[in-house]
Enzyme design. Sequence first.
Site, PDB file in Angstrom:
ATOM      1  N   ASP A  84      23.931  23.106  34.575  1.00  0.00           N
ATOM      2  CA  ASP A  84      25.131  23.120  34.363  1.00  0.00           C
ATOM      3  C   ASP A  84      25.220  21.239  33.369  1.00  0.00           C
ATOM      4  OD1 ASP A  84      27.459  23.359  36.830  1.00  0.00           O
ATOM      5  OD2 ASP A  84      28.058  21.910  35.428  1.00  0.00           O
TER       6      ASP A  84
ATOM      7  N   TYR B 107      41.752  33.388  28.388  1.00  0.00           N
ATOM      8  CA  TYR B 107      40.468  33.752  29.534  1.00  0.00           C
ATOM      9  C   TYR B 107      40.448  35.175  29.642  1.00  0.00           C
ATOM     10  CZ  TYR B 107      38.450  34.245  33.795  1.00  0.00           C
ATOM     11  OH  TYR B 107      37.712  34.601  34.723  1.00  0.00           O
TER      12      TYR B 107
HETATM   13  N1  SER Z   1      40.288  33.678  39.256  1.00  0.00           N
HETATM   14  C1  SER Z   1      40.224  33.428  37.545  1.00  0.00           C
HETATM   15  C2  SER Z   1      41.753  33.191  37.604  1.00  0.00           C
HETATM   16  O1  SER Z   1      42.471  32.364  38.321  1.00  0.00           O
HETATM   17  C3  SER Z   1      40.600  35.443  37.292  1.00  0.00           C
HETATM   18  O2  SER Z   1      38.994  35.476  37.070  1.00  0.00           O
HETATM   19  O3  SER Z   1      41.799  33.127  36.507  1.00  0.00           O
END
Ligand code: SER
Length: 308
Positions: A42, A141
């Site tokens: 990490d 993301y």
């Molecule tokens: N749990 C994640 C998020 O909320 C989604 O992969 O960003």
Amino acid sequence: MSMFMDLPTGRVLVTGALGQIGTELVEALRQKHGHEAVIATDIREAEGCQILNVMDKKGIKKLMFEEQITEVYHLAALLSATGEKNPKLCWDINVTGLENVIAAAKENNARVFSPSSIAVFGPDCPKNAPQITPLNPTTVYGKTKVVGEELAVTSGIDMRGIRYPGLISYKAPAGGGTTDYAVEIFHSALEDGHYECFVREDTKLPMMYMDDAIRATIELMNIPFEDLSDSRGGYNISGCSFTAGELVRSIQRHLPEFTCTFKPDIRQKYADSWPEEIVDVVAKEEWGWKPRFNLDKIVDEMISNLKK
Ligand code: SER
């Protein structure tokens, strides 16, 4: 004959080992392979964990060569809420970091597990998301996870992933995700008797208890490469879907005095762009996926473990 005949005989590397998934996956892998066989890494320091930054391409190669790594669980990533605040960093860590791991895996003939997410889906996806559907996420993301899924099938290595739903666990905090309310709510319920939830009461998302997610990960990595289709870049797996309001009511079975108010913030937008449910027939057919935890069972486990 398979192009990936050599199943792991060497050691296992976990990146992002101190995160929400890593904390429990390292434990499970050490039980499976023995403590010494699993190298936890990490960017933070902790006992039993080495420092490794996934942006350090040379460092990853060196570690993988020296430790004879033949299997990588690449968990180092930024989640949706943190990613939207810092899109460049999100892209660097989630995409460049993954490319660095793939390059090192190629040199060492290693297999890679790289998590995907329900965030790969966008507003044009049906509310009950199929395995194969156009992927048009609105968050950075989500975009990085789509790239990750593509790399899984184009990079020429044995690489697999799962589109994890929101993950609920008590051992390590969730960090920087949209689905974090489904973890935070338990801590607030027990500590303060109240939670202010950052999504609307009717927000429904796919969720999963961490035990199911860890078992899914290990089960998927146990399957011979030949048995998997191109969906291996990111399998839909469903745990259970519920609204924030349903979660509150399930917690109130244990804590009748618990109250929750709803004050949506920017994360509501990300939640609204994701599906409510996941169709996981492909994972069921290809590698026998089956969840064990429904909403009430998750709540029972969370409350009893957090009380200890
Ligand atoms: N749990 C994640 C998020 O909320 C989604 O992969 O960003």
